[in-house]
Design a protein around this motif. Structure first.
Motif, PDB file in Angstrom:
ATOM      1  N   ARG A  32     -46.539 109.717 -29.695  1.00 38.54           N
ATOM      2  CA  ARG A  32     -45.811 110.127 -28.501  1.00 38.54           C
ATOM      3  C   ARG A  32     -44.330 109.809 -28.675  1.00 38.54           C
ATOM      4  O   ARG A  32     -43.969 108.865 -29.380  1.00 38.54           O
ATOM      5  N   ALA A  33     -43.492 110.615 -28.051  1.00 36.52           N
ATOM      6  CA  ALA A  33     -42.049 110.398 -28.092  1.00 36.52           C
ATOM      7  C   ALA A  33     -41.619 109.679 -26.825  1.00 36.52           C
ATOM      8  O   ALA A  33     -42.001 110.058 -25.716  1.00 36.52           O
ATOM      9  N   THR A  34     -40.839 108.629 -26.972  1.00 34.15           N
ATOM     10  CA  THR A  34     -40.408 107.830 -25.821  1.00 34.15           C
ATOM     11  C   THR A  34     -39.062 108.318 -25.295  1.00 34.15           C
ATOM     12  O   THR A  34     -38.205 108.768 -26.067  1.00 34.15           O
ATOM     13  N   PRO A  35     -38.836 108.248 -23.979  1.00 33.68           N
ATOM     14  CA  PRO A  35     -37.538 108.661 -23.411  1.00 33.68           C
ATOM     15  C   PRO A  35     -36.362 107.870 -23.981  1.00 33.68           C
ATOM     16  O   PRO A  35     -35.234 108.367 -24.003  1.00 33.68           O
ATOM     17  N   ALA A  36     -36.628 106.656 -24.446  1.00 31.55           N
ATOM     18  CA  ALA A  36     -35.542 105.819 -24.978  1.00 31.55           C
ATOM     19  C   ALA A  36     -34.885 106.431 -26.203  1.00 31.55           C
ATOM     20  O   ALA A  36     -33.799 105.992 -26.604  1.00 31.55           O
ATOM     21  N   ARG A  37     -35.533 107.437 -26.798  1.00 34.55           N
ATOM     22  CA  ARG A  37     -34.962 108.052 -28.012  1.00 34.55           C
ATOM     23  C   ARG A  37     -33.585 108.660 -27.733  1.00 34.55           C
ATOM     24  O   ARG A  37     -32.732 108.713 -28.625  1.00 34.55           O
ATOM     25  N   TRP A 162     -37.895 108.369 -34.371  1.00 30.44           N
ATOM     26  CA  TRP A 162     -37.773 108.437 -32.917  1.00 30.44           C
ATOM     27  C   TRP A 162     -38.077 109.823 -32.338  1.00 30.44           C
ATOM     28  O   TRP A 162     -38.332 109.935 -31.138  1.00 30.44           O
ATOM     29  N   PRO A 256     -39.621 102.643 -32.305  1.00 27.41           N
ATOM     30  CA  PRO A 256     -40.222 102.690 -30.974  1.00 27.41           C
ATOM     31  C   PRO A 256     -41.616 102.072 -30.983  1.00 27.41           C
ATOM     32  O   PRO A 256     -42.209 101.857 -32.048  1.00 27.41           O
ATOM     33  N   GLN A 257     -42.139 101.816 -29.794  1.00 24.14           N
ATOM     34  CA  GLN A 257     -43.477 101.230 -29.702  1.00 24.14           C
ATOM     35  C   GLN A 257     -44.537 102.190 -30.236  1.00 24.14           C
ATOM     36  O   GLN A 257     -45.506 101.779 -30.872  1.00 24.14           O
ATOM     37  N   PHE A 258     -44.342 103.483 -29.986  1.00 26.02           N
ATOM     38  CA  PHE A 258     -45.272 104.502 -30.463  1.00 26.02           C
ATOM     39  C   PHE A 258     -44.539 105.444 -31.403  1.00 26.02           C
ATOM     40  O   PHE A 258     -43.424 105.887 -31.110  1.00 26.02           O
ATOM     41  N   PRO A 260     -43.573 108.938 -33.154  1.00 24.67           N
ATOM     42  CA  PRO A 260     -43.574 110.297 -32.609  1.00 24.67           C
ATOM     43  C   PRO A 260     -44.400 111.288 -33.419  1.00 24.67           C
ATOM     44  O   PRO A 260     -44.846 112.301 -32.893  1.00 24.67           O
TER      45      PRO A 260
END
Length: 500
Positions: A32-37, A162, A256-258, A260
């Motif tokens: 999954r892609a995080t908004p923090a990217r 990311w 990131p935690q997850f 992408p």
């Protein structure tokens, strides 16, 4: 790709998997892609933009510095040379430091050095004119040049870790666009703050009797004006560099935690193994040399642009506006081409050759105009230079993506580092030429235009010889590991139209 080459690729990837012990199949749901990217992209882009801004700060005001402060072309080109010369040791160290520490450590260390250079710039305003300005200018250019490796060498690491597949090359285009924006800023801000003096005025240049802000002759007002404007120019640079540390310190984890995509967590070779593999990847070197001959030549040309244009009877203000508009126009072009390449991945080679050819033709027309091979029309000069700049800078995201596809499972930071080392070595050609006594006279500086055209022509040939590969796209599309590549990939490639 031949059977032998495919088997060699499989063996290389298995070796990487053995090193990291990551041979299991991972479900698509794990990615999954995080908004923090987007904040990561902003902080990284800002760092690169400021680095480019400071590195190109002196070239666009070369004529003003020559007339007002007695800075000759060699001093200006030496300041530009620090940008590319110090980049090389920074780029060589980057992948090794990354392997020993983390991306967050590298980014923090890099922006801390930039902030230090910013403080030196701000403190140096008390030394204008004239005694310590030269020394502080050289020191800050050396530090900034060393820091330049991270924005270029780290771009593919940031995008692959990311961003999802369809956003990856777009993010690369955004980074390259902001790097161009940083280089473009001095072309506008420099001549705006420090205009070229009227050569017909009675204004005399600075001498050693003008120390620490005390003026001892009759041209008080004009001299004070240039001193004040130069102070503002340095303060703006210094504050910008300090903010690069602030943004990174707020938030910039290594990963990131997850993840992408599957390729983000796919095994990578160690640096020594990666270098060994790259030496056998002729396809990668075609891209690397094409990038050096296009972007490296263009960057070197830009660092000495004011000097070359002066020989061609184009004044500092016009040259500065040309450089600014050309690079600013390339910002949406980088993003647009990156977006197109994300959806037409099979056509990256065709896009690269076509756009590069168009840019080369535009620069041929530009050189013909400024060299007066044909009657000069400044409107045509503007159109050709801006269009040529858009094309030459627009292929950079394509070349970076092609380099990582053709070098997998070599780490992105290593392949990108080799790409930018070639870039900077080619960039050095322009600045070194101007440093060697009697190699090129003032009357011959326009011959660097021919170096530009020859480099682009060779780059087109190398791009034609490149063979399309999409290994990372295959891994992302099917969430498979390289252990399965030889048993599942061929039919999937045929069905999906992905080439190895």
């Amino acid at each position: 790709m031949s059977d032998d080459e495919r088997q060699r690729l499989i063996n290389d990837n298995r070796k990487a998997a053995d090193q990291q012990q990551t041979s299991q199949v991972i479900s698509q749901e794990a990615f999954r892609a995080t908004p923090a990217r987007w904040y990561i992209l902003f902080a990284f882009c800002y760092m690169g933009m400021v680095q480019g801004f400071v590195g190109n700060a002196w070239g666009p005001i070369a004529s003003a510095m020559k007339q007002q402060y007695e800075w000759d072309d060699k001093r200006t080109s030496l300041l530009a040379m620090w940008m590319s010369a110090m980049f090389i040791p920074g780029a060589v160290l980057f992948p090794w430091i990354m392997a020993a520490t983390s991306m967050r450590f590298v980014i923090l260390a890099n922006t801390t050095l930039m902030a230090l250079a910013g403080v030196i710039k701000i403190l140096s305003v008390t030394a204008i004119p004239y005694d310590y300005l030269v020394y502080s200018a050289h020191i800050t250019q050396i530090i900034n040049g060393f820091c330049g490796a991270v924005p270029f060498s780290g771009v593919m690491y940031v995008t692959v870790n990311w961003f999802p597949t369809k956003e990856r090359i777009v993010a690369t285009g955004v980074v390259m666009a902001t790097l161009n924006t940083g280089i473009a800023i001095p072309f506008l801000l420099g001549p705006l703050l420090i205009p070229e003096p009227d050569v017909n005025s009675t204004l005399s240049v600075h001498t050693s009797s003008h120390i620490h802000g005390f003026i001892t002759d009759d041209s008080d007002h004009d001299r004070h004006f240039y001193d004040q404007q130069l102070r503002w120019y340095l303060v703006i640079q210094g504050i910008s560099m300090i903010f690069s540390l602030v943004f990174v310190a707020i938030y910039f984890p290594s990963r990131p935690q997850f993840a992408p995509t599957a390729s983000a967590v796919a095994a990578r070779l160690s640096i020594t193994e990666g270098l060994s593999v790259l030496l056998r990847r002729g396809n990668f070197w075609l891209v690397a040399f094409a990038y050096a001959l296009t972007s490296g030549t263009f960057n070197g040309y830009g660092l000495t642009f004011d000097v070359i244009m002066e020989k061609c009877k184009i004044d500092q203000k016009t040259a500065g506006l040309l450089g600014f508009v050309g690079l600013l126009a390339s910002v949406p072009t980088n993003i647009l081409i990156g977006s197109m390449a994300a959806f037409f991945s099979r056509w990256q080679k065709f896009m690269n050759v076509t756009i590069l050819s168009a840019g080369t033709l535009a620069f041929f027309g530009f050189v013909a105009e400024i060299e007066n091979w044909i009657p000069r029309n400044m409107a045509v000069v503007w159109i050709l230079y801006v269009f040529g700049t858009m094309c030459i800078t627009g292929v950079v995201p394509l070349l970076f993506d092609m380099s990582t596809e053709s070098s997998h499972p070599v780490s992105e930071e290593l392949s990108s580092t080799i790409m930018v080392l070639g870039n900077q070595m080619m960039c050095n050609v322009f600045t070194v030429i101007l440093q060697i006594p009697n190699l090129i006279t003032d009357e011959e500086k326009d011959r660097l235009n021919y170096v530009l055209l020859a480099s682009y022509a060779i780059a087109i040939l190398l791009s034609v010889l490149y063979r399309t590969t999409n290994v990372r796209l295959l891994i992302d599309a099917y969430s498979i590991t390289i252990d399965q590549l030889d048993t599942r990939s061929i039919q999937q490639i045929r069905n999906a139209g992905v080439r190895m």
